[in-house]
Design an enzyme around this catalytic site. Structure first.
Site, PDB file in Angstrom:
ATOM      1  N   ASN A  13     -52.859  54.044  10.104  1.00 60.74           N
ATOM      2  CA  ASN A  13     -51.847  54.880  10.591  1.00 60.74           C
ATOM      3  C   ASN A  13     -52.260  55.382  12.161  1.00 60.74           C
ATOM      4  O   ASN A  13     -53.152  55.956  12.526  1.00 60.74           O
ATOM      5  CB  ASN A  13     -52.281  56.292   9.897  1.00 60.74           C
ATOM      6  CG  ASN A  13     -51.380  57.720  10.406  1.00 60.74           C
ATOM      7  OD1 ASN A  13     -50.543  57.301  11.247  1.00 60.74           O
ATOM      8  ND2 ASN A  13     -51.639  58.944   9.907  1.00 60.74           N
ATOM      9  N   LYS A  15     -50.492  56.992  14.314  1.00 58.36           N
ATOM     10  CA  LYS A  15     -50.182  58.248  14.464  1.00 58.36           C
ATOM     11  C   LYS A  15     -49.317  58.278  15.798  1.00 58.36           C
ATOM     12  O   LYS A  15     -48.485  57.264  15.833  1.00 58.36           O
ATOM     13  CB  LYS A  15     -51.337  59.175  14.867  1.00 58.36           C
ATOM     14  CG  LYS A  15     -52.419  59.145  13.561  1.00 58.36           C
ATOM     15  CD  LYS A  15     -53.314  60.265  13.446  1.00 58.36           C
ATOM     16  CE  LYS A  15     -54.078  60.223  12.319  1.00 58.36           C
ATOM     17  NZ  LYS A  15     -55.087  61.130  12.140  1.00 58.36           N
ATOM     18  N   HIS A  98     -48.742  63.846   5.174  1.00 58.17           N
ATOM     19  CA  HIS A  98     -50.084  63.848   5.905  1.00 58.17           C
ATOM     20  C   HIS A  98     -50.349  65.309   6.456  1.00 58.17           C
ATOM     21  O   HIS A  98     -49.553  66.082   6.915  1.00 58.17           O
ATOM     22  CB  HIS A  98     -49.814  62.808   7.306  1.00 58.17           C
ATOM     23  CG  HIS A  98     -51.104  62.443   7.827  1.00 58.17           C
ATOM     24  ND1 HIS A  98     -51.671  63.462   8.801  1.00 58.17           N
ATOM     25  CD2 HIS A  98     -51.901  61.403   7.645  1.00 58.17           C
ATOM     26  CE1 HIS A  98     -52.875  63.163   9.157  1.00 58.17           C
ATOM     27  NE2 HIS A  98     -53.065  61.510   8.562  1.00 58.17           N
ATOM     28  N   GLU A 100     -51.398  66.347   9.095  1.00 59.52           N
ATOM     29  CA  GLU A 100     -51.004  66.755  10.287  1.00 59.52           C
ATOM     30  C   GLU A 100     -49.618  67.178  10.221  1.00 59.52           C
ATOM     31  O   GLU A 100     -49.030  68.458  10.900  1.00 59.52           O
ATOM     32  CB  GLU A 100     -51.095  65.694  11.336  1.00 59.52           C
ATOM     33  CG  GLU A 100     -52.433  65.442  11.651  1.00 59.52           C
ATOM     34  CD  GLU A 100     -53.020  64.194  11.894  1.00 59.52           C
ATOM     35  OE1 GLU A 100     -52.208  63.232  12.375  1.00 59.52           O
ATOM     36  OE2 GLU A 100     -54.211  63.790  12.106  1.00 59.52           O
ATOM     37  N   GLU A 170     -57.275  62.451   1.703  1.00 57.62           N
ATOM     38  CA  GLU A 170     -57.847  62.500   3.062  1.00 57.62           C
ATOM     39  C   GLU A 170     -58.312  63.840   3.225  1.00 57.62           C
ATOM     40  O   GLU A 170     -57.600  65.128   3.404  1.00 57.62           O
ATOM     41  CB  GLU A 170     -56.817  62.394   4.357  1.00 57.62           C
ATOM     42  CG  GLU A 170     -56.298  60.891   4.165  1.00 57.62           C
ATOM     43  CD  GLU A 170     -55.543  60.571   5.485  1.00 57.62           C
ATOM     44  OE1 GLU A 170     -56.078  59.591   6.070  1.00 57.62           O
ATOM     45  OE2 GLU A 170     -54.954  61.301   6.061  1.00 57.62           O
ATOM     46  N   GLY A 176     -60.494  62.503  11.854  1.00 60.24           N
ATOM     47  CA  GLY A 176     -60.669  62.325  13.514  1.00 60.24           C
ATOM     48  C   GLY A 176     -61.917  63.176  13.928  1.00 60.24           C
ATOM     49  O   GLY A 176     -62.123  63.308  14.992  1.00 60.24           O
ATOM     50  N   SER A 215     -61.803  59.361   9.068  1.00 60.57           N
ATOM     51  CA  SER A 215     -63.080  58.677  10.162  1.00 60.57           C
ATOM     52  C   SER A 215     -63.618  57.197   9.290  1.00 60.57           C
ATOM     53  O   SER A 215     -64.986  56.781   9.450  1.00 60.57           O
ATOM     54  CB  SER A 215     -64.262  59.736   9.965  1.00 60.57           C
ATOM     55  OG  SER A 215     -63.805  60.815  10.943  1.00 60.57           O
TER      56      SER A 215
HETATM   57  P1  13P Z   1     -59.106  59.102  11.393  1.00 62.73           P
HETATM   58  O1  13P Z   1     -59.477  57.680  10.971  1.00 62.73           O
HETATM   59  O2  13P Z   1     -59.017  59.102  12.856  1.00 62.73           O
HETATM   60  O3  13P Z   1     -60.113  60.067  10.992  1.00 62.73           O
HETATM   61  O4  13P Z   1     -57.737  59.371  10.802  1.00 62.73           O
HETATM   62  C1  13P Z   1     -57.728  59.337   9.253  1.00 62.73           C
HETATM   63  C2  13P Z   1     -56.052  59.721   8.997  1.00 62.73           C
HETATM   64  O5  13P Z   1     -55.705  60.834   9.447  1.00 62.73           O
HETATM   65  C3  13P Z   1     -55.211  58.675   8.530  1.00 62.73           C
HETATM   66  O6  13P Z   1     -54.007  59.200   8.223  1.00 62.73           O
END
Ligand code: 13P
Length: 253
Positions: A13, A15, A98, A100, A170, A176, A215
């Site tokens: 991903n 993003k 997701h 976010e 997740e 993150g 992560s």
């Molecule tokens: P990170 O791997 O940066 O923690 O992000 C995870 C994520 O949101 C994948 O969709």
């Protein structure tokens, strides 16, 4: 229920990172350096980069897709991108729900389920994301919270081929932050998720892939995918550098 483990999926991903030119160059390098692997690799790129990614990835064996999709098939929805448009550029996967998008764009479980249905109708494979925030984890309510979210996010979702549905667990507190769930945490939730899948889709639950995200990096990907119910990873930060993606593939080889 997990007699034959489905093929592992490493989903990247990106993003809101990489311009189309950067994404295309990255895909070209992957195409050149992609090792033989049993793991399915999927790049979830910004929608505007997908045609270039498609062209550059061609022949690599890697799949690609988008990070969001409209719940609507077509029409007066300014700014939205339909599942049919994604399918037309060759996308295989699309992330829906997701955390976010749930947090910054107010996506409810109802919207997430509608997006998953729209994706499946167009022949795309939705990666439906669920997971608790820190307060639910600290209160010991993470399993109930996540399973409620899962059931609601799968309302009306049906399929004939179980490999077309992917669930990503997740935990928001691990995204993150560098704070990864343990492989036991990931397996606990993946097993619980598979229990719900078995209620909803009795014949298919063992073939739906359940991913862990939060992560994940070359150092921990193998361990996190160790549990019998964890079938892959959804990777954010560590998906941006080709070296670290090749590192994850090597760790899983
Ligand atoms: P990170 O791997 O940066 O923690 O992000 C995870 C994520 O949101 C994948 O969709």
């Amino acid at each position: 229920m997990t007699a034959s483990k489905p093929r592992a999926l490493l989903a990247l991903n990106w993003k809101m990172n990489k311009t189309p030119s950067e994404a295309g160059a990255w895909a070209k390098s992957l195409q050149e350096e992609m090792p033989p692997t049993d793991v399915e690799l999927a790049i979830l790129a910004p929608a505007v980069a997908l045609p270039l990614v498609a062209a550059e990835l061609y022949g690599s064996g890697a799949a690609f897709g988008a990070q969001d999709v409209s719940a609507h098939a077509s029409g007066a929805y300014t700014g939205e991108i339909s599942a049919a448009m994604l399918a037309d550029v060759g996308a295989t996967y699309v992330i829906v729900g997701h955390s976010e998008r749930r947090e910054y764009h107010g996506e409810t479980d109802e919207v997430v389920a509608a997006k998953a249905r729209a994706a499946l109708t167009a022949g795309l494979r939705p990666i439906v994301c669920v997971g608790e925030r820190l307060p639910e984890r600290e209160a010991g309510r993470h399993v109930t919270y996540t399973l409620d979210q899962l059931r609601a996010s799968l309302t009306g979702v049906s399929f004939t081929d179980p490999t077309t549905l992917v669930i990503a667990y997740e935990p928001v507190w691990a995204i993150g932050t560098g704070r990864t769930a343990t492989s036991a945490d990931a397996e606990e939730m993946a097993a619980a998720i598979r229990g719900v899948l078995a209620e909803l889709y009795p014949d298919a639950a063992g073939s739906v892939r359940v991913l862990y995200g939060g992560s994940v990096k070359p150092d921990n990907v193998r361990e996190i995918m160790d549990g019998p119910n964890v079938n892959g990873a959804l990777v954010g930060g560590a998906s941006l550098q080709l070296g670290s993606v090749l590192g994850m593939l090597a760790a899983l080889a």
